[in-house]
Design an enzyme around this catalytic site. Structure first.
Site, PDB file in Angstrom:
ATOM      1  N   GLY A  93     -57.568 -33.385  13.360  1.00 60.31           N
ATOM      2  CA  GLY A  93     -58.044 -32.134  13.296  1.00 60.31           C
ATOM      3  C   GLY A  93     -57.238 -30.757  13.694  1.00 60.31           C
ATOM      4  N   ASP A  94     -55.918 -31.014  13.714  1.00 60.32           N
ATOM      5  CA  ASP A  94     -55.020 -30.130  14.386  1.00 60.32           C
ATOM      6  C   ASP A  94     -53.408 -30.427  14.120  1.00 60.32           C
ATOM      7  OD1 ASP A  94     -54.525 -27.526  14.912  1.00 60.32           O
ATOM      8  OD2 ASP A  94     -54.810 -27.855  17.098  1.00 60.32           O
ATOM      9  N   VAL A  95     -53.396 -31.176  12.856  1.00 55.79           N
ATOM     10  CA  VAL A  95     -51.874 -31.575  12.619  1.00 55.79           C
ATOM     11  C   VAL A  95     -51.231 -30.242  12.150  1.00 55.79           C
ATOM     12  CG1 VAL A  95     -50.389 -33.301  11.535  1.00 55.79           C
ATOM     13  CG2 VAL A  95     -52.506 -33.929  12.117  1.00 55.79           C
TER      14      VAL A  95
END
Length: 358
Positions: free
Chosen positions: A214-216
């Site tokens: 969800g937050d690469v």
């Protein structure tokens, strides 16, 4: 006023005390690390074994089950051979400790974990070659594919329906749009949200659901020199956005953030897309929505950063990292239009795939 001061503000002496009491470690060196809404410290104890002490904001510290599953996800990926951090147990065998401490805002509870230290620098600090972008997309897809094998009794907590950072919830930005009053960006954001509602939401039933990191982003991917004048990925950090969402959202998030430091942002999409599809080829509906999803993530980042600055003006420099170039990039991509941007992305992805197949 809890939300106003949910970001922790621990002193070095408070960190040293926790390390001694919970882990029986004597601190030799402590450095603050940047963070959006938590607090991270690079710590070197006398006893060796460098680590990162992560202190969650007081709001997220209330959700012990969510943090437990996110901690488990990190360990699961590491066991499967991916370069994720893991949590080191305290002397009593606990993976996290709920500390009630006054760090300037009265007594509040904060979840504390000691993470393994991963070598490397953030990918934002090195040149984004097509090869490195390809590997970033490939790593993101591999990680999410592996996460589908994860089993945990509390896994349903990852259904974060009202999570404001989920790309499913772009319309939740609307109450914050007043923060852009008088800014030409406001009209662009409104137009993108409208496009999201009319072109993405009707196709969502054709997307594949998945547990995603969800937050690469460009600050959560670590790299180190590969010995051939290039870099290779040495770590994926920060699992605070792990959620059950959609594969295509991960790809859009990855593309968006990797554009920030790139001299020619439109060139980022192709290599990342090619790397992603080497693991998880896209369905037609997912392909069709990628452009609007990337722009929607820019909207989330830019609007929510403005909101966070109103809560934490002292952290403005870090919170507005994306905003500096983000406004220019999202406006430029919106002006170019879907057809032109997709043409660049899909054609360069196809060329790279051909090259990799040889």
């Amino acid at each position: 006023m809890a939300e106003k001061h949910s970001k922790p503000n621990f002193s070095h002496s408070q960190v040293s005390e926790i390390l001694k009491r919970c882990y029986n470690l004597t601190t030799l060196e402590i450095h603050s690390l940047p963070s959006y809404d938590d607090q991270n410290f690079y710590v070197v104890p006398v006893e060796g074994c460098k680590g990162v002490l992560k202190i969650l904001n007081s709001e997220d510290s209330e959700d012990l089950d969510l943090t437990e599953v996110q901690t488990f996800a990190m360990s699961f990926l590491q066991q499967k051979g991916l370069p994720a951090q893991t949590v080191l147990p305290s002397t009593s065998g606990q993976l996290m400790s709920l500390e009630e401490i006054d760090c300037g805002y009265g007594l509040q509870k904060y979840l504390v974990r000691l993470l393994t230290y991963l070598p490397g620098t953030t990918i934002s600090q090195v040149p984004s070659t097509p090869q490195l972008l390809y590997e970033t997309g490939q790593m993101a897809a591999t990680m999410d594919k592996v996460l589908q094998e994860m089993r945990h009794p509390k896994i349903s907590i990852l259904e974060r329906e009202k999570f404001i950072w989920s790309l499913t919830n772009v319309s939740l930005l609307e109450p914050y749009l007043h923060l852009l009053d008088g800014d030409p960006l406001q009209e662009v954001v409104k137009s993108i949200i409208h496009q999201f509602k009319t072109s993405v939401e009707p196709q969502r039933s054709n997307f594949r659901k998945a547990i995603i990191h969800g937050d690469v982003n460009d600050l959560n991917v670590l790299v180190e020199p590969d010995g051939n004048d290039g870099h290779r990925i040495s770590g994926i950090i920060d699992f605070g956005h792990v959620q059950r969402d959609y594969y295509i959202h991960e790809l859009a998030i990855n593309i968006m953030y990797m554009m920030i430091e790139h001299p020619n942002p439109i060139e980022v999409g192709g290599p990342i897309l090619a790397g992603w599809e080497s693991v998880l080829p896209l369905k037609e509906a997912e392909k069709d929505c990628l452009y609007v999803l990337v722009l929607s993530r820019f909207c989330q980042s830019l609007v929510l950063a403005r909101h966070s600055v109103t809560l934490h003006p002292e952290n403005e420099e870090y919170l507005m990292i994306t905003a500096k170039r983000g406004v220019y990039i999202v406006t430029h991509l919106w002006t170019l239009g879907k057809g032109q941007v997709e043409k660049v992305w899909f054609e360069s992805a196809a060329q790279l795939n051909k090259k990799m197949a040889v």
